[in-house]
Design an enzyme around this catalytic site. Structure first.
Site, PDB file in Angstrom:
ATOM      1  N   PHE A 242       0.860  -1.178   0.000  1.00  0.00           N
ATOM      2  CA  PHE A 242       0.000   0.000   0.000  1.00  0.00           C
ATOM      3  C   PHE A 242       0.901   1.234   0.000  1.00  0.00           C
ATOM      4  O   PHE A 242       1.108   1.878   1.043  1.00  0.00           O
ATOM      5  CB  PHE A 242      -0.904   0.004   1.230  1.00  0.00           C
ATOM      6  CG  PHE A 242      -1.919  -1.113   1.257  1.00  0.00           C
ATOM      7  CD1 PHE A 242      -3.145  -0.980   0.625  1.00  0.00           C
ATOM      8  CD2 PHE A 242      -1.633  -2.304   1.897  1.00  0.00           C
ATOM      9  CE1 PHE A 242      -4.076  -2.010   0.641  1.00  0.00           C
ATOM     10  CE2 PHE A 242      -2.560  -3.337   1.930  1.00  0.00           C
ATOM     11  CZ  PHE A 242      -3.780  -3.196   1.298  1.00  0.00           C
TER      12      PHE A 242
ATOM     13  N   PHE B  94       2.757   1.371   3.979  1.00  0.00           N
ATOM     14  CA  PHE B  94       3.008   0.081   4.621  1.00  0.00           C
ATOM     15  C   PHE B  94       2.675  -1.050   3.657  1.00  0.00           C
ATOM     16  O   PHE B  94       2.038  -0.845   2.621  1.00  0.00           O
ATOM     17  CB  PHE B  94       2.192  -0.063   5.913  1.00  0.00           C
ATOM     18  CG  PHE B  94       0.718  -0.349   5.698  1.00  0.00           C
ATOM     19  CD1 PHE B  94       0.247  -1.651   5.643  1.00  0.00           C
ATOM     20  CD2 PHE B  94      -0.179   0.694   5.546  1.00  0.00           C
ATOM     21  CE1 PHE B  94      -1.096  -1.916   5.446  1.00  0.00           C
ATOM     22  CE2 PHE B  94      -1.525   0.443   5.343  1.00  0.00           C
ATOM     23  CZ  PHE B  94      -1.997  -0.863   5.294  1.00  0.00           C
TER      24      PHE B  94
ATOM     25  N   GLU C 130       1.223  -5.168   3.805  1.00  0.00           N
ATOM     26  CA  GLU C 130       0.621  -6.227   4.628  1.00  0.00           C
ATOM     27  C   GLU C 130       1.165  -7.576   4.190  1.00  0.00           C
ATOM     28  O   GLU C 130       1.103  -7.942   3.013  1.00  0.00           O
ATOM     29  CB  GLU C 130      -0.901  -6.231   4.485  1.00  0.00           C
ATOM     30  CG  GLU C 130      -1.548  -7.320   5.353  1.00  0.00           C
ATOM     31  CD  GLU C 130      -3.029  -7.487   5.088  1.00  0.00           C
ATOM     32  OE1 GLU C 130      -3.692  -8.159   5.878  1.00  0.00           O
ATOM     33  OE2 GLU C 130      -3.512  -6.947   4.071  1.00  0.00           O
ATOM     34  N   ILE C 131       1.725  -8.307   5.132  1.00  0.00           N
ATOM     35  CA  ILE C 131       2.204  -9.666   4.871  1.00  0.00           C
ATOM     36  C   ILE C 131       1.053 -10.621   5.116  1.00  0.00           C
ATOM     37  O   ILE C 131       0.411 -10.581   6.169  1.00  0.00           O
ATOM     38  CB  ILE C 131       3.406 -10.009   5.773  1.00  0.00           C
ATOM     39  CG1 ILE C 131       4.581  -9.089   5.430  1.00  0.00           C
ATOM     40  CG2 ILE C 131       3.806 -11.465   5.610  1.00  0.00           C
ATOM     41  CD1 ILE C 131       5.795  -9.302   6.294  1.00  0.00           C
ATOM     42  N   VAL C 132       0.811 -11.484   4.140  1.00  0.00           N
ATOM     43  CA  VAL C 132      -0.383 -12.318   4.172  1.00  0.00           C
ATOM     44  C   VAL C 132      -0.079 -13.766   4.544  1.00  0.00           C
ATOM     45  O   VAL C 132      -0.589 -14.279   5.529  1.00  0.00           O
ATOM     46  CB  VAL C 132      -1.094 -12.267   2.804  1.00  0.00           C
ATOM     47  CG1 VAL C 132      -2.378 -13.069   2.850  1.00  0.00           C
ATOM     48  CG2 VAL C 132      -1.394 -10.830   2.430  1.00  0.00           C
TER      49      VAL C 132
ATOM     50  N   CYS D  73       3.133 -16.792   4.938  1.00  0.00           N
ATOM     51  CA  CYS D  73       4.570 -16.930   5.121  1.00  0.00           C
ATOM     52  C   CYS D  73       4.850 -18.375   5.499  1.00  0.00           C
ATOM     53  O   CYS D  73       4.407 -18.838   6.553  1.00  0.00           O
ATOM     54  CB  CYS D  73       5.030 -15.969   6.225  1.00  0.00           C
ATOM     55  SG  CYS D  73       6.765 -16.080   6.624  1.00  0.00           S
TER      56      CYS D  73
ATOM     57  N   LEU E 123       2.961  -4.687   8.270  1.00  0.00           N
ATOM     58  CA  LEU E 123       1.900  -5.058   9.194  1.00  0.00           C
ATOM     59  C   LEU E 123       1.464  -6.470   8.852  1.00  0.00           C
ATOM     60  O   LEU E 123       1.449  -6.858   7.682  1.00  0.00           O
ATOM     61  CB  LEU E 123       0.698  -4.110   9.079  1.00  0.00           C
ATOM     62  CG  LEU E 123       0.885  -2.678   9.567  1.00  0.00           C
ATOM     63  CD1 LEU E 123      -0.388  -1.881   9.345  1.00  0.00           C
ATOM     64  CD2 LEU E 123       1.270  -2.646  11.038  1.00  0.00           C
TER      65      LEU E 123
ATOM     66  N   ILE F 207      -6.709  -3.186   5.775  1.00  0.00           N
ATOM     67  CA  ILE F 207      -6.497  -4.595   6.093  1.00  0.00           C
ATOM     68  C   ILE F 207      -7.604  -5.048   7.031  1.00  0.00           C
ATOM     69  O   ILE F 207      -8.189  -4.243   7.767  1.00  0.00           O
ATOM     70  CB  ILE F 207      -5.114  -4.843   6.734  1.00  0.00           C
ATOM     71  CG1 ILE F 207      -4.974  -4.083   8.058  1.00  0.00           C
ATOM     72  CG2 ILE F 207      -4.009  -4.440   5.784  1.00  0.00           C
ATOM     73  CD1 ILE F 207      -3.662  -4.361   8.770  1.00  0.00           C
TER      74      ILE F 207
ATOM     75  N   TYR G  70      -8.670 -10.034  12.152  1.00  0.00           N
ATOM     76  CA  TYR G  70      -8.857 -11.479  12.184  1.00  0.00           C
ATOM     77  C   TYR G  70      -8.961 -11.946  13.627  1.00  0.00           C
ATOM     78  O   TYR G  70      -8.096 -11.630  14.445  1.00  0.00           O
ATOM     79  CB  TYR G  70      -7.701 -12.204  11.473  1.00  0.00           C
ATOM     80  CG  TYR G  70      -7.644 -11.908  10.011  1.00  0.00           C
ATOM     81  CD1 TYR G  70      -8.349 -12.681   9.098  1.00  0.00           C
ATOM     82  CD2 TYR G  70      -6.909 -10.827   9.534  1.00  0.00           C
ATOM     83  CE1 TYR G  70      -8.310 -12.403   7.746  1.00  0.00           C
ATOM     84  CE2 TYR G  70      -6.857 -10.530   8.175  1.00  0.00           C
ATOM     85  CZ  TYR G  70      -7.567 -11.323   7.295  1.00  0.00           C
ATOM     86  OH  TYR G  70      -7.529 -11.038   5.955  1.00  0.00           O
TER      87      TYR G  70
END
Length: 792
Positions: free
Chosen positions: A525, A530, A532-534, A536, A568, A599, A602
């Site tokens: 973004f 920043f 966003e790591i989704v 891994c 994030l 984002i 969760y």
């Protein structure tokens, strides 16, 4: 023929002096067509030029138009009685009859060569050289099967024939003349060396220069694939652009190696980034495969250079070749002080590691076994929205050191001493390579070493709706979907698939032996600052090898390059430990307004963030720290060697002495010891009073001083005075100060410290009063130090 598209290459061992070029028409696959082709032509030219003049006239007459009266249109003399088989040069008769008639026009040989009667021997020899080049090209035209190449050979054949007829110099007619692109490949590689390695010590930089020269030498003798072959291998490539460069390469670089009557240019000096992009991927693969196959034939001094350092060099260069924002291709690029062109010919020592990556948008869930096994980095990232073939990730930019601008601090270690110690640390004989994987090695050390050797690669890849799908990239995306699905069983497969193939997401993929073994899916973004790591994960049988850390380090460097300095991610309970090791924290630095709505939240997951420092080369950070530790260790050893003395034991205690000052112990001051906690005691009462009054006023004005302004009331704190035997507050201290109670700084400091100690003894740590005491205590000691009452 090469595996990838049947590319004709003529490349011997990498460790040799350089690749031997393949002759035109030879396909680049047979040794007879390489160096032998050029040598045979040179021998024939030497023999012909040493022949008698009549023999030369006979040879030139074949390619000269008839000058007889009557406007004869014959454009070359043909013998009436040609020999049934071409005789050997040394068996040819020197008797040449200028009166022999032409089979075509019946005019004599002399009528075809009258214009050569007064020509100098030098000019005749030049024309004879063109004649042999014409004959060689004639053979190439008939042997060549590729239509594009045959057309070029035939055009050059006609050009040389015309030059003989007109007794002129061959001049290629083209809309553009060399160079065709600026900066050239040679200049770009030179800029790359300055851009990435100018900060290295001279010895290491020289090794990089040798690698660069070796690489340039390979390009100058590389056989390009034909346009038809390239269309089969890369259907979506710019076919017209490649065909134009291929034609130029044949005319100016390839054919002139054998037909020296044509002007010859080095490929690396007249072509630029466009041509390099078209050959780099295949060239890199074949060079590394060839090096591995012929490693036993390489000289020992070149084996480490080519097998260990050359792959890393190529990976880092690849990132700059395919990047759209690399500064090395700018004509305004300013080379460093050590700049200068790279002479064609070289080898390398260990360059920094390069890394790759990929990305997507969604919560990150990491299997517990994956922790510590995921990581992207600086060398092989492939971003596929812009390039369907994938783009290797760029290495991070070198840090710009400005030691000369920094003020010298008392106690700084002299730079000459640092350089002397560094020389012992970087000496390969002193630090064997096996020591890199000792028990004290960093988590990512093994992964970094594998990347240097070309065992693993990192690519930033992604799906695209605007370009025709690339089979290799799609296979990698499917492999990533499988890895994430197996390692993150609680994530729905449909959800993983949607994000991995979402064009807005990228994935830093970890490739080993051509297959995907891990990756980090992320979404950037840029407007919000920043990423966003989704997802891994690393496949289970490849874990505990440091891949996770190295992946994350590559991802950090990739984002620094793109000027995004915050990560994030929503981490589940199994992933929190991994992300903490990678520098993530629950203390989010990004303002909430920046990420809310971008984002998702969760359930059962913890939001974690990581702030990147653009000055840190993350993929080399552990190596830098290791070197710093080694430097400190060496400096301590040197200092110990200088001050190491053995003093006799103290005997004063046997004589009844109960204690002595520490500073009186022999040798204690030589070790660098200084009295601790001692400050400047003000002997003037008025000066002491004024100083303490100022400090107390600052403390009382502090925002966290409100709980301690007055004595604690029993009604507000039941049982306080049963717990606290010696209460103290700032009002009481003010009264004591006015009455000149504080005759020494120690009395004043003792009362102030009692305030903080009492508060922490009565109140729980999570209380607001407890926090105020800690903050005010820190502020108080800052003011005491500023006043010089205690040492800083």
């Amino acid at each position: 023929m090469a595996d990838s598209g049947g590319i004709q290459q003529g490349s011997p061992a990498i460790g040799a002096a350089g690749l031997v070029p393949a002759a035109p028409g030879a396909g680049g696959t047979e040794g007879s067509g390489a160096a032998g082709g050029s040598a045979r032509i040179a021998v024939k030219k030497a023999q012909l030029r040493s022949s008698p003049r009549p023999k030369k006239l006979e040879k030139l007459g074949v390619y000269s138009s008839c000058k007889a009266e009557g406007a004869c249109k014959c454009n070359g003399w043909k013998s009436q009685n040609p020999p049934p088989t071409p005789p050997q040069t040394d068996q040819q008769s020197n008797a040449v009859n200028l009166q022999e008639p032409c089979r075509s026009c019946s005019h004599t040989l002399g009528d075809h060569v009258t214009h050569l009667e007064n020509v100098s021997e030098e000019e005749m020899n030049r024309l004879l050289g063109i004649v042999l080049d014409v004959e060689y090209l004639y053979t190439c035209v008939h042997k060549e099967e590729d239509a594009d190449t045959k057309q070029v050979y035939f055009s050059l054949f006609k050009l040389l024939r015309k030059s003989i007829l007109q007794m002129g110099k061959p001049m290629l007619e083209a809309q553009e003349s060399p160079p065709f692109e600026k900066p050239s490949i040679e200049q770009g590689v030179n800029n790359f060396v300055q851009y990435k390695f100018s900060h290295l010590p001279s010895k290491e930089r020289q090794t990089i220069m040798e690698l660069a020269k070796m690489f340039l030498n390979q390009i100058n003798y590389w056989q390009l694939e034909t346009p038809s072959q390239r269309r089969q291998r890369v259907p979506n490539d710019d076919a017209a652009g490649y065909k134009a460069n291929y034609t130029r390469w044949l005319c100016y670089c390839n054919v002139p190696q054998f037909c020296d009557s044509l002007p010859r240019y080095e490929t690396t000096q007249i072509f630029g980034r466009t041509l390099l992009r078209s050959v780099f991927t295949v060239m890199r693969k074949q060079l590394l495969e060839q090096a591995r196959q012929e490693k036993d034939k390489l000289p020992p001094e070149k084996r480490t250079l080519i097998l260990t350092h050359f792959p890393k060099f190529l990976s880092m260069l690849e990132e700059e070749v395919y990047s759209h924002s690399s500064p090395i291709w700018s004509q305004d690029f300013l080379a460093g002080a050590a700049g200068g062109q790279i002479p064609i010919h070289t080898v390398i020592s260990a360059p920094p590691v390069a890394r790759p990556l990929y990305y997507s948008t969604s919560p990150v869930s990491v299997d517990p076994s994956t922790c510590g096994s995921v990581s992207p980095a600086r060398k092989t990232a492939s971003v596929l929205e812009t390039n369907p073939v994938g783009e290797k990730r760029k290495p991070t930019e070198p840090l710009h050191h400005e030691e000369n601008k920094r003020p010298r601090v008392v106690g700084d270690i002299p730079m000459d001493l640092i350089n002397e110690v560094m020389a012992t640390i970087t000496d390969p004989a002193a630090i064997p390579e096996t020591s890199l994987l000792s028990a004290h090695s960093a988590r990512d050390e093994a992964a970094r070493l594998e990347e240097r050797r070309g065992v693993i690669e990192f690519h930033v890849i992604g799906n695209s709706l605007n370009q025709k799908p690339n089979k290799r990239i799609l296979m990698w995306l499917v492999g990533l979907q499988n890895v994430f699905s197996h390692q993150l069983p609680r994530m729905p497969k449909e959800y993983i698939t949607r994000l991995v193939f979402d064009p807005k997401h990228k994935t830093l993929s970890l490739i080993k032996d051509g297959r995907v073994i891990g990756g980090i899916c992320f979404r950037m973004f840029p407007s919000q600052g920043f990423t966003e790591i989704v997802f891994c994960a690393v496949t289970s049988n490849e874990q505990v090898k440091g891949y996770g850390t190295h992946l994350m380090n590559h991802l950090k460097e990739y984002h620094i390059k793109h000027e995004i300095l915050n990560f994030l991610t929503y981490a589940d309970e199994y992933a929190i430990g991994y992300f903490k090791k990678q520098g993530f924290s629950k203390d989010i630095k990004v303002p909430k307004a920046k990420y809310v709505g971008y984002i998702k939240d969760y359930e059962g997951a913890t939001l974690m963030g990581c702030e990147l420092n653009p000055s840190i080369p993350y993929t080399e950070f552990s190596v830098i720290i290791k070197k710093q530790k080694e430097i400190i260790k060496k400096l301590i050893e040197r200092k110990q060697a200088q001050i190491r003395k053995v003093y006799p034991g103290l005997s004063c205690f046997k004589d009844g002495v109960r204690q002595i000052p520490i500073e009186s112990i022999p040798g204690i001051r030589e070790t660098g010891w200084k009295p601790v906690g001692k400050g400047k005691e003000l002997k003037d009462p008025d000066q002491l009073y004024s100083t303490l009054k100022t400090i107390l006023q600052h403390v009382k004005s502090h925002q966290n001083a409100w709980p301690f302004m007055e004595p604690v009331k029993k009604t507000e704190a039941p049982g306080y005075y049963q717990v606290i035997r010696f209460p103290m507050d700032l009002k009481t201290m003010s009264e004591r100060l006015k009455s000149r109670y504080y005759t020494t700084r120690k009395l004043f400091m003792a009362d102030m410290q009692r305030i903080f100690t009492n508060c922490r003894e009565y109140n729980p740590p999570e209380s607001e009063y407890y926090k105020c005491a800690n903050l005010l205590e820190k502020f108080f000691y800052t003011k005491i130090k500023e006043a010089g009452l205690i040492e800083k």
